[in-house]
Design an enzyme around this catalytic site. Structure first.
Site, mmCIF file in Angstrom:
data_model
loop_
_atom_site.group_PDB
_atom_site.id
_atom_site.type_symbol
_atom_site.label_atom_id
_atom_site.label_comp_id
_atom_site.label_asym_id
_atom_site.label_seq_id
_atom_site.Cartn_x
_atom_site.Cartn_y
_atom_site.Cartn_z
ATOM 1 N N ARG A 230 60.974 38.508 45.825
ATOM 2 C CA ARG A 230 60.886 37.490 46.891
ATOM 3 C C ARG A 230 62.221 36.762 47.037
ATOM 4 N NH1 ARG A 230 54.691 35.786 45.340
ATOM 5 N NH2 ARG A 230 53.737 37.205 46.846
ATOM 6 N N THR B 22 46.247 40.385 37.338
ATOM 7 C CA THR B 22 45.313 39.321 37.726
ATOM 8 C C THR B 22 45.853 37.936 37.372
ATOM 9 O OG1 THR B 22 43.527 40.886 37.265
ATOM 10 C CG2 THR B 22 42.907 38.566 37.460
ATOM 11 N N ARG C 253 46.868 28.926 40.947
ATOM 12 C CA ARG C 253 46.520 30.120 40.176
ATOM 13 C C ARG C 253 45.619 29.747 38.995
ATOM 14 N NH1 ARG C 253 51.989 30.893 41.865
ATOM 15 N NH2 ARG C 253 52.260 32.800 43.048
ATOM 16 N N ASP D 285 58.394 37.910 41.815
ATOM 17 C CA ASP D 285 59.109 36.665 42.127
ATOM 18 C C ASP D 285 60.583 36.950 42.404
ATOM 19 O OD1 ASP D 285 56.754 35.221 41.799
ATOM 20 O OD2 ASP D 285 57.085 34.927 39.652
ATOM 21 N N HIS E 196 54.365 32.489 35.934
ATOM 22 C CA HIS E 196 54.119 32.851 37.330
ATOM 23 C C HIS E 196 53.406 31.680 37.996
ATOM 24 C CE1 HIS E 196 53.627 35.302 40.773
ATOM 25 N NE2 HIS E 196 52.329 35.443 40.671
HETATM 26 O O1 TXD Z 1 52.189 38.499 40.812
HETATM 27 C C1 TXD Z 1 51.048 38.712 40.508
HETATM 28 N N1 TXD Z 1 50.724 38.937 39.248
HETATM 29 C C2 TXD Z 1 49.977 38.777 41.527
HETATM 30 C C3 TXD Z 1 48.618 38.537 41.124
HETATM 31 C C4 TXD Z 1 50.256 39.155 42.860
HETATM 32 C C5 TXD Z 1 49.227 39.368 43.745
HETATM 33 C C6 TXD Z 1 47.829 39.237 43.385
HETATM 34 N N2 TXD Z 1 47.641 38.605 42.129
HETATM 35 C C7 TXD Z 1 46.281 38.549 41.596
HETATM 36 O O2 TXD Z 1 45.758 39.861 41.431
HETATM 37 C C8 TXD Z 1 45.273 37.851 42.488
HETATM 38 O O3 TXD Z 1 45.385 36.447 42.384
HETATM 39 C C9 TXD Z 1 43.987 38.384 41.896
HETATM 40 O O4 TXD Z 1 43.654 37.653 40.733
HETATM 41 C C10 TXD Z 1 44.325 39.831 41.514
HETATM 42 C C11 TXD Z 1 43.842 40.874 42.516
HETATM 43 O O5 TXD Z 1 44.286 40.550 43.799
HETATM 44 P P1 TXD Z 1 43.729 41.352 45.079
HETATM 45 O O6 TXD Z 1 44.416 40.796 46.253
HETATM 46 O O7 TXD Z 1 43.773 42.812 44.837
HETATM 47 O O8 TXD Z 1 42.193 40.866 45.083
HETATM 48 P P2 TXD Z 1 40.944 41.605 45.752
HETATM 49 O O9 TXD Z 1 41.369 42.345 46.980
HETATM 50 O O10 TXD Z 1 39.860 40.597 45.872
HETATM 51 O O11 TXD Z 1 40.536 42.717 44.677
HETATM 52 C C12 TXD Z 1 40.005 42.389 43.438
HETATM 53 C C13 TXD Z 1 39.052 43.510 43.066
HETATM 54 C C14 TXD Z 1 37.816 43.602 43.982
HETATM 55 O O12 TXD Z 1 37.715 44.907 44.533
HETATM 56 C C15 TXD Z 1 36.659 43.311 43.019
HETATM 57 O O13 TXD Z 1 35.470 44.015 43.343
HETATM 58 C C16 TXD Z 1 37.240 43.778 41.710
HETATM 59 O O14 TXD Z 1 38.583 43.310 41.738
HETATM 60 N N3 TXD Z 1 36.546 43.274 40.538
HETATM 61 C C17 TXD Z 1 36.327 44.036 39.446
HETATM 62 N N4 TXD Z 1 36.682 45.298 39.170
HETATM 63 C C18 TXD Z 1 36.297 45.800 37.973
HETATM 64 N N5 TXD Z 1 35.625 45.067 37.057
HETATM 65 C C19 TXD Z 1 35.277 43.800 37.295
HETATM 66 N N6 TXD Z 1 34.613 43.095 36.363
HETATM 67 C C20 TXD Z 1 35.635 43.229 38.533
HETATM 68 N N7 TXD Z 1 35.430 42.011 39.097
HETATM 69 C C21 TXD Z 1 35.999 42.061 40.321
#
Ligand code: TXD
Length: 320
Positions: free
Chosen positions: A158, A126, A95, A155, A182
């Site tokens: 799970r 994120t 991460r 967590d 995390h």
């Molecule tokens: O337990 C937890 N906290 C987590 C965290 C559990 C699951 C996922 N976790 C994290 O959430 C993962 O490691 C990622 O850092 C985020 C988002 O996961 P996701 O699976 O939704 O990733 P995606 O499908 O790639 O979606 C990210 C979106 C994508 O549509 C991009 O275009 C957008 O973020 N994105 C943005 N949106 C707005 N503004 C900006 N600057 C931007 N950059 C990327």
């Protein structure tokens, strides 16, 4: 798609309309919790998803508004802002490998969102979670009870699932507690993990508990390895939704939430997951569990790992 929401009603903005964001938008609307604004940098995607979700309203029997947008003006007056924007892990990545890229994204998102919803409650999703929550807190200028991270609920969910599978009992009868950062150093607490009130330490061997803890620690990576592109999103969306629900409905549920500690558990100036009471003000209070020495050491070790990256967080904030 309506471009504005006509009546003032509860509103949640979800920034990032990827896997977690879109699944969360669906849950929020279909549980009738709030109108949802889905925002992304990618043009068309949030608008398309919003239209798709709107077209399910008649079937799902709700009348929530769902707006897809690339413009923060549309997020105005949100009660809650959830940040899921950023990259997910790929196989073999930790991460922390996401720190710089996602740090810049979360910083930019926070600065724009806060302008239009200056009193919102922010939930960060994120990764790397603890550090990204720190960034949002600093960049928003909000009081600490209004900024939190989602990790412990996931967590714990799970751990709960693996315990239920092992014992062959209903998942609903399991209450699991996982604290800490995390990451691999998260702190599952078997003494506080119960089957209808009975600690699992009385129901399974030490070896079995350790095996389930190990699977919980690697729960995210197990899914990343299977999916190869992308990471878990259904359970993360459910976990975030339960936090939003507790806030919007002032349910005051006790949930493990990433927050800034100011002396609790002997920890200070660090973001880490601990049980919190979530209500309409955000984090209404932090609960201090009575931990054994070993549990406390594990929590401190987990917090220390977060603290070691705090200079990188500060450098990012300073460069903005
Ligand atoms: O337990 C937890 N906290 C987590 C965290 C559990 C699951 C996922 N976790 C994290 O959430 C993962 O490691 C990622 O850092 C985020 C988002 O996961 P996701 O699976 O939704 O990733 P995606 O499908 O790639 O979606 C990210 C979106 C994508 O549509 C991009 O275009 C957008 O973020 N994105 C943005 N949106 C707005 N503004 C900006 N600057 C931007 N950059 C990327």
């Amino acid at each position: 798609t309506p471009s504005t929401i006509a009546c003032a009603s509860t509103r949640v903005t979800v920034v990032g309309s990827g896997n977690v964001g879109s699944a969360l938008a669906q849950r929020l609307a279909e549980k009738n919790l709030a109108d949802v604004v889905l925002l992304d940098v990618v043009e068309g995607r949030p608008q398309g998803l919003a239209l798709d979700l709107l077209q399910a309203r008649g079937i799902e029997r709700h009348d929530r508004q769902i707006i897809g947008t690339n413009d923060y003006a549309d997020t105005a007056h949100s009660d809650v802002v959830v940040i899921t924007a950023g990259l997910p892990r790929k196989p073999g990545m930790s991460r922390d490998d996401l720190m710089l890229t996602n740090g810049k994204i979360v910083l930019a998102v926070t600065k724009q969102a806060i302008v239009h919803s200056p009193n919102a409650i922010f939930i960060v999703v994120t990764n790397p979670l603890d550090q990204m929550t720190h960034i949002t807190w600093k960049a928003s200028g909000l009081p600490i009870h209004q900024v939190m991270g989602m990790a412990g609920v996931l967590d714990s969910a799970r751990f709960q699932t693996f315990v239920a599978m092992e014992l062959g009992v209903s998942t609903s009868d399991i209450h699991a507690t996982v604290l800490g950062s995390h990451g691999d150093l998260m702190v599952p607490l078997p003494r506080y993990t119960t089957v209808n009130g009975i600690p699992i330490t009385e129901l399974m061997s030490v070896e079995t508990v350790e095996r389930l803890i190990d699977r919980t620690r690697k729960g995210g990576a197990e899914i990343v390895d299977l999916m190869k592109t992308g990471s878990a999103f259904y359970a993360p969306a459910s976990s975030t939704c339960v936090m939003v629900e507790s806030i919007l409905l002032n349910k005051c549920r006790i949930l493990p939430v990433t927050t800034y500690l100011e002396g609790q558990y002997g920890l200070r100036d660090v973001f880490v997951g601990v049980p919190c009471r979530l209500g309409c003000q955000g984090i209404e209070s932090v609960l201090e569990l009575d931990l054994t020495d070993a549990e406390l050491v594990a929590l401190h070790t987990s917090a220390e790992a977060v603290r070691q990256t705090s200079d990188r967080v500060e450098a990012l904030l300073a460069s903005s």
